[in-house]
Scaffold this motif. Structure first.
Motif, PDB file in Angstrom:
ATOM      1  N   UNK A  90      71.400  22.723  36.544  1.00 34.27           N
ATOM      2  CA  UNK A  90      71.784  24.082  36.920  1.00 34.27           C
ATOM      3  C   UNK A  90      72.053  24.944  35.694  1.00 34.27           C
ATOM      4  N   UNK A  91      72.685  24.376  34.690  1.00 33.91           N
ATOM      5  CA  UNK A  91      73.003  25.123  33.475  1.00 33.91           C
ATOM      6  C   UNK A  91      71.725  25.579  32.778  1.00 33.91           C
ATOM      7  N   UNK A  92      70.783  24.646  32.624  1.00 34.99           N
ATOM      8  CA  UNK A  92      69.508  24.999  31.985  1.00 34.99           C
ATOM      9  C   UNK A  92      68.752  26.008  32.841  1.00 34.99           C
ATOM     10  N   UNK A  93      68.759  25.801  34.164  1.00 38.11           N
ATOM     11  CA  UNK A  93      68.074  26.726  35.055  1.00 38.11           C
ATOM     12  C   UNK A  93      68.675  28.120  35.016  1.00 38.11           C
ATOM     13  N   UNK A  94      69.990  28.193  34.904  1.00 38.53           N
ATOM     14  CA  UNK A  94      70.652  29.502  34.828  1.00 38.53           C
ATOM     15  C   UNK A  94      70.223  30.236  33.564  1.00 38.53           C
ATOM     16  N   UNK A  95      70.194  29.524  32.453  1.00 38.99           N
ATOM     17  CA  UNK A  95      69.774  30.146  31.194  1.00 38.99           C
ATOM     18  C   UNK A  95      68.328  30.623  31.281  1.00 38.99           C
TER      19      UNK A  95
ATOM     20  N   UNK B  69      67.124  34.701  31.307  1.00 35.43           N
ATOM     21  CA  UNK B  69      66.297  35.176  30.197  1.00 35.43           C
ATOM     22  C   UNK B  69      64.847  35.414  30.601  1.00 35.43           C
ATOM     23  N   UNK B  70      64.596  35.438  31.896  1.00 35.40           N
ATOM     24  CA  UNK B  70      63.258  35.768  32.375  1.00 35.40           C
ATOM     25  C   UNK B  70      62.221  34.694  32.167  1.00 35.40           C
ATOM     26  N   UNK B  71      62.652  33.460  31.949  1.00 33.13           N
ATOM     27  CA  UNK B  71      61.702  32.350  31.788  1.00 33.13           C
ATOM     28  C   UNK B  71      61.315  31.860  33.178  1.00 33.13           C
ATOM     29  N   UNK B  72      60.085  32.114  33.579  1.00 33.62           N
ATOM     30  CA  UNK B  72      59.627  31.814  34.920  1.00 33.62           C
ATOM     31  C   UNK B  72      58.274  31.123  34.899  1.00 33.62           C
TER      32      UNK B  72
ATOM     33  N   UNK C  66      51.139  34.802  49.411  1.00 37.34           N
ATOM     34  CA  UNK C  66      50.764  36.223  49.361  1.00 37.34           C
ATOM     35  C   UNK C  66      50.504  36.693  47.932  1.00 37.34           C
ATOM     36  N   UNK C  67      50.841  35.862  46.966  1.00 41.78           N
ATOM     37  CA  UNK C  67      50.633  36.233  45.572  1.00 41.78           C
ATOM     38  C   UNK C  67      51.844  36.818  44.892  1.00 41.78           C
ATOM     39  N   UNK C  68      53.011  36.773  45.556  1.00 42.87           N
ATOM     40  CA  UNK C  68      54.230  37.317  44.953  1.00 42.87           C
ATOM     41  C   UNK C  68      54.689  36.445  43.791  1.00 42.87           C
ATOM     42  N   UNK C  69      55.024  37.067  42.685  1.00 44.50           N
ATOM     43  CA  UNK C  69      55.536  36.353  41.527  1.00 44.50           C
ATOM     44  C   UNK C  69      57.032  36.089  41.708  1.00 44.50           C
ATOM     45  N   UNK C  70      57.599  35.105  40.995  1.00 46.50           N
ATOM     46  CA  UNK C  70      59.042  34.856  41.089  1.00 46.50           C
ATOM     47  C   UNK C  70      59.831  36.109  40.732  1.00 46.50           C
ATOM     48  N   UNK C  71      60.876  36.445  41.490  1.00 50.56           N
ATOM     49  CA  UNK C  71      61.630  37.673  41.231  1.00 50.56           C
ATOM     50  C   UNK C  71      62.475  37.563  39.968  1.00 50.56           C
TER      51      UNK C  71
ATOM     52  N   UNK D 128      64.897  40.111  39.357  1.00 53.30           N
ATOM     53  CA  UNK D 128      66.167  40.592  39.917  1.00 53.30           C
ATOM     54  C   UNK D 128      67.167  40.990  38.837  1.00 53.30           C
ATOM     55  N   UNK D 129      66.680  41.680  37.813  1.00 58.07           N
ATOM     56  CA  UNK D 129      67.579  42.173  36.786  1.00 58.07           C
ATOM     57  C   UNK D 129      68.171  41.113  35.888  1.00 58.07           C
ATOM     58  N   UNK D 130      67.616  39.894  35.912  1.00 60.11           N
ATOM     59  CA  UNK D 130      68.132  38.829  35.061  1.00 60.11           C
ATOM     60  C   UNK D 130      69.355  38.136  35.618  1.00 60.11           C
ATOM     61  N   UNK D 131      69.597  38.270  36.919  1.00 55.12           N
ATOM     62  CA  UNK D 131      70.724  37.588  37.552  1.00 55.12           C
ATOM     63  C   UNK D 131      70.195  36.398  38.346  1.00 55.12           C
ATOM     64  N   UNK D 132      70.471  35.160  37.925  1.00 59.93           N
ATOM     65  CA  UNK D 132      69.980  33.991  38.668  1.00 59.93           C
ATOM     66  C   UNK D 132      70.455  33.968  40.118  1.00 59.93           C
ATOM     67  N   UNK D 133      71.682  34.434  40.364  1.00 55.68           N
ATOM     68  CA  UNK D 133      72.171  34.471  41.744  1.00 55.68           C
ATOM     69  C   UNK D 133      71.352  35.440  42.587  1.00 55.68           C
ATOM     70  N   UNK D 134      71.059  36.609  42.028  1.00 56.31           N
ATOM     71  CA  UNK D 134      70.251  37.598  42.733  1.00 56.31           C
ATOM     72  C   UNK D 134      68.809  37.122  42.887  1.00 56.31           C
ATOM     73  N   UNK D 135      68.328  36.327  41.940  1.00 56.42           N
ATOM     74  CA  UNK D 135      66.986  35.768  42.054  1.00 56.42           C
ATOM     75  C   UNK D 135      66.898  34.831  43.255  1.00 56.42           C
TER      76      UNK D 135
END
Length: 267
Positions: free
Chosen positions: A101-106, A110-113, A121-126, A128-135
């Protein structure tokens, strides 16, 4: 609350998942007879004195710390050794989850997706302003159920496919192999094991494994503090002075993973 049609879909999906897990436990994970003789199980019966010794190795400054006297309890009417096995396994497992979780949060912050679409549908990972919770809130409901279903499977396998359960003399922290498991089999071929998929520690000496376990426990403890610090600072800015200004504020509820889709207590 959510729309009636959405509620019906959510309830139907939940029932389907529960039924699928029940059927998996009854058939797909049925015990099988291994072709070779099963390896002898190593019985581990740790006592409080073993915990005291381990604590001194993990942290010579703090050493043994058990203010609630959990090591002397008998959970569910079992023995002290079984309770210690449960506590040891729980700490190691939660430490591993916290490190992921710690590594995933970082990564999320930082937009690493992943570079490929997240949905058909082709949607990319969100982002969400760089907030893992909002993602998490922004991903589709079906994706959330897929993630939780995989976690449920891994939990089920970790409890049922062991040679010896950690509360019955098994070694705490052991995760049973997914490949060529003599106790249970998966109806779908799996190329690698979850734990040590490339067998890097297969030929490690007992001393090296013991040293690695201590490092894993300490790293897991630190990761648990770290991920909770991230969540606290995001929810209450300034609550963790060291992270002030480094974590995106989040006005949702991290402890209600489906709140952005529906309210489980107000369908």
């Amino acid at each position: 609350s959510c729309r009636p049609s959405l509620c019906d879909k959510v309830i139907t999906m939940f029932r389907t998942i529960v039924l699928a897990l029940a059927l998996v436990g009854a058939s797909a994970f049925a015990p099988v007879r291994p072709a070779a003789s099963p390896r002898a199980a190593v019985v581990v019966s740790e006592t409080k004195s073993d915990l005291v010794e381990l604590a001194g190795k993990c942290n010579p400054a703090v050493k043994f710390f058990d203010p609630l006297n959990l090591a002397e309890q008998n959970f569910w009417g079992t023995s002290e050794e079984a309770t210690i096995g449960f506590l040891r396994h729980a700490e190691i497992k939660h430490g591993r989850v916290a490190m992921a979780a710690f590594v995933g949060y970082l990564a999320g912050a930082n937009g690493i997706q992943f570079p490929w679409p997240q949905t058909l549908k082709g949607d990319m990972p969100p982002f969400a302003g760089g907030s893992p919770e909002a993602q998490w809130d922004a991903i589709p409901l079906a994706a959330k159920w897929q993630i939780i279903s995989v976690i449920a499977f891994l939990e089920l396998w970790g409890e049922c496919a062991l040679d010896t359960h950690y509360m019955k003399g098994g070694k705490p922290g052991v995760y049973p192999p997914l490949v060529n498991n003599g106790n249970m089999q998966i109806p779908h071929p799996v190329p690698l094991n979850l734990f040590d998929p490339f067998n890097l520690s297969k030929n490690a000496s007992p001393e090296k494994k013991a040293k690695g376990l201590i490092a894993e426990i300490n790293n897991g403890r630190l990761a648990q503090i770290g991920i909770m610090a991230f969540l606290a600072e995001a929810k209450v800015p300034g609550s963790v002075p060291l992270l002030a200004g480094c974590v995106k504020p989040y006005d949702g509820d991290s402890m209600a993973p489906f709140l952005s889709n529906f309210d489980m207590f107000n369908l």
